[in-house]
Design a protein around this motif. Structure first.
Motif, PDB file in Angstrom:
ATOM      1  N   UNK A  42       0.798  -1.226   0.000  1.00 19.73           N
ATOM      2  CA  UNK A  42       0.000   0.000   0.000  1.00 19.73           C
ATOM      3  C   UNK A  42       0.836   1.284   0.000  1.00 19.73           C
ATOM      4  N   UNK A  43       1.943   1.309   0.703  1.00 20.05           N
ATOM      5  CA  UNK A  43       2.681   2.564   0.858  1.00 20.05           C
ATOM      6  C   UNK A  43       3.490   2.981  -0.377  1.00 20.05           C
ATOM      7  N   UNK A  44       4.099   2.023  -1.068  1.00 14.90           N
ATOM      8  CA  UNK A  44       4.923   2.393  -2.213  1.00 14.90           C
ATOM      9  C   UNK A  44       4.441   1.783  -3.526  1.00 14.90           C
ATOM     10  N   UNK A  45       3.385   1.001  -3.463  1.00 10.72           N
ATOM     11  CA  UNK A  45       2.855   0.405  -4.690  1.00 10.72           C
ATOM     12  C   UNK A  45       3.539  -0.872  -5.096  1.00 10.72           C
ATOM     13  N   UNK A  46       4.628  -1.226  -4.394  1.00 10.52           N
ATOM     14  CA  UNK A  46       5.304  -2.484  -4.675  1.00 10.52           C
ATOM     15  C   UNK A  46       6.211  -2.852  -3.512  1.00 10.52           C
ATOM     16  N   UNK A  47       6.615  -4.123  -3.487  1.00  8.97           N
ATOM     17  CA  UNK A  47       7.553  -4.606  -2.481  1.00  8.97           C
ATOM     18  C   UNK A  47       8.242  -5.840  -3.037  1.00  8.97           C
ATOM     19  N   UNK A  48       9.466  -6.075  -2.583  1.00  7.60           N
ATOM     20  CA  UNK A  48      10.231  -7.223  -3.041  1.00  7.60           C
ATOM     21  C   UNK A  48      10.468  -8.185  -1.879  1.00  7.60           C
ATOM     22  N   UNK A  49      10.270  -9.460  -2.149  1.00  4.37           N
ATOM     23  CA  UNK A  49      10.492 -10.476  -1.129  1.00  4.37           C
ATOM     24  C   UNK A  49      11.992 -10.590  -0.845  1.00  4.37           C
ATOM     25  N   UNK A  50      12.389 -10.505   0.426  1.00  5.56           N
ATOM     26  CA  UNK A  50      13.805 -10.605   0.760  1.00  5.56           C
ATOM     27  C   UNK A  50      14.370 -12.018   0.584  1.00  5.56           C
ATOM     28  N   UNK A  51      13.513 -13.027   0.498  1.00  7.29           N
ATOM     29  CA  UNK A  51      13.968 -14.404   0.346  1.00  7.29           C
ATOM     30  C   UNK A  51      14.171 -14.808  -1.108  1.00  7.29           C
ATOM     31  N   UNK A  52      13.123 -14.624  -1.929  1.00  2.00           N
ATOM     32  CA  UNK A  52      13.185 -15.137  -3.302  1.00  2.00           C
ATOM     33  C   UNK A  52      13.341 -14.044  -4.355  1.00  2.00           C
ATOM     34  N   UNK A  53      13.189 -12.778  -3.951  1.00  3.25           N
ATOM     35  CA  UNK A  53      13.360 -11.679  -4.895  1.00  3.25           C
ATOM     36  C   UNK A  53      12.135 -11.361  -5.737  1.00  3.25           C
ATOM     37  N   UNK A  54      11.041 -12.089  -5.529  1.00  2.00           N
ATOM     38  CA  UNK A  54       9.822 -11.814  -6.282  1.00  2.00           C
ATOM     39  C   UNK A  54       9.331 -10.409  -5.958  1.00  2.00           C
ATOM     40  N   UNK A  55       8.983  -9.655  -7.000  1.00  2.00           N
ATOM     41  CA  UNK A  55       8.465  -8.305  -6.820  1.00  2.00           C
ATOM     42  C   UNK A  55       6.948  -8.357  -6.963  1.00  2.00           C
ATOM     43  N   UNK A  56       6.262  -7.859  -5.958  1.00  2.00           N
ATOM     44  CA  UNK A  56       4.805  -7.750  -5.990  1.00  2.00           C
ATOM     45  C   UNK A  56       4.486  -6.281  -6.203  1.00  2.00           C
ATOM     46  N   UNK A  57       3.711  -5.982  -7.241  1.00  2.16           N
ATOM     47  CA  UNK A  57       3.384  -4.584  -7.506  1.00  2.16           C
ATOM     48  C   UNK A  57       1.921  -4.436  -7.866  1.00  2.16           C
ATOM     49  N   UNK A  58       1.401  -3.269  -7.507  1.00  2.44           N
ATOM     50  CA  UNK A  58       0.020  -2.944  -7.822  1.00  2.44           C
ATOM     51  C   UNK A  58      -0.086  -2.699  -9.322  1.00  2.44           C
ATOM     52  N   UNK A  59      -1.063  -3.303  -9.948  1.00  4.00           N
ATOM     53  CA  UNK A  59      -1.268  -3.133 -11.385  1.00  4.00           C
ATOM     54  C   UNK A  59      -1.572  -1.666 -11.690  1.00  4.00           C
ATOM     55  N   UNK A  60      -1.089  -1.175 -12.807  1.00  6.96           N
ATOM     56  CA  UNK A  60      -1.291   0.213 -13.211  1.00  6.96           C
ATOM     57  C   UNK A  60      -2.781   0.555 -13.209  1.00  6.96           C
ATOM     58  N   UNK A  61      -3.121   1.694 -12.602  1.00  8.11           N
ATOM     59  CA  UNK A  61      -4.496   2.145 -12.558  1.00  8.11           C
ATOM     60  C   UNK A  61      -5.281   1.670 -11.348  1.00  8.11           C
ATOM     61  N   UNK A  62      -4.726   0.725 -10.596  1.00  6.98           N
ATOM     62  CA  UNK A  62      -5.402   0.219  -9.405  1.00  6.98           C
ATOM     63  C   UNK A  62      -5.291   1.243  -8.277  1.00  6.98           C
ATOM     64  N   UNK A  63      -6.370   1.397  -7.523  1.00  8.34           N
ATOM     65  CA  UNK A  63      -6.404   2.350  -6.410  1.00  8.34           C
ATOM     66  C   UNK A  63      -6.783   1.591  -5.152  1.00  8.34           C
ATOM     67  N   UNK A  64      -6.035   1.841  -4.078  1.00  8.17           N
ATOM     68  CA  UNK A  64      -6.347   1.228  -2.795  1.00  8.17           C
ATOM     69  C   UNK A  64      -7.269   2.160  -2.037  1.00  8.17           C
ATOM     70  N   UNK A  65      -8.427   1.648  -1.663  1.00  4.19           N
ATOM     71  CA  UNK A  65      -9.416   2.465  -0.928  1.00  4.19           C
ATOM     72  C   UNK A  65      -9.314   2.188   0.559  1.00  4.19           C
ATOM     73  N   UNK A  66      -9.601   3.219   1.354  1.00  2.83           N
ATOM     74  CA  UNK A  66      -9.600   3.060   2.812  1.00  2.83           C
ATOM     75  C   UNK A  66      -8.198   2.921   3.337  1.00  2.83           C
ATOM     76  N   UNK A  67      -8.043   2.115   4.371  1.00  4.66           N
ATOM     77  CA  UNK A  67      -6.705   1.849   4.926  1.00  4.66           C
ATOM     78  C   UNK A  67      -6.219   2.986   5.787  1.00  4.66           C
ATOM     79  N   UNK A  68      -4.936   3.317   5.661  1.00  4.64           N
ATOM     80  CA  UNK A  68      -4.240   4.245   6.556  1.00  4.64           C
ATOM     81  C   UNK A  68      -4.572   5.661   6.183  1.00  4.64           C
TER      82      UNK A  68
END
Length: 68
Positions: A42-68
């Motif tokens: 949520x905070x940066x739109x993506x994060x990388x796994x420290x173990x396997x290096x897989x990058x998880x990212x929010x798809x372009x145009x996606x909006x996170x509602x609510x939260x912090x």
């Protein structure tokens, strides 16, 4: 070696705006490839796994509602 990139929809994130790795969306051969780790998307739109290096990212145009 090419990094795996997993695009996520806002609905794929948990109530805190994150996901866990390993994750079924990452199409890993073994669900227990490494210890389960929480990744905050949520905070940066993506994060990388420290173990396997897989990058998880929010798809372009996606909006996170609510939260912090």
């Amino acid at each position: 070696m090419t990094q795996a990139i997993v695009e996520l929809l806002a609905k794929d994130l948990d109530g805190n705006g994150g996901v866990h790795c390993p994750n079924p969306k990452a199409d890993m051969k073994l669900w227990s490839s490494h210890p389960r780790v929480y990744l905050d998307i949520a905070h940066q739109g993506q994060a990388q796994c420290p173990y396997c290096g897989t990058v998880y990212q929010l798809k372009a145009g996606e909006v996170i509602h609510g939260g912090h």
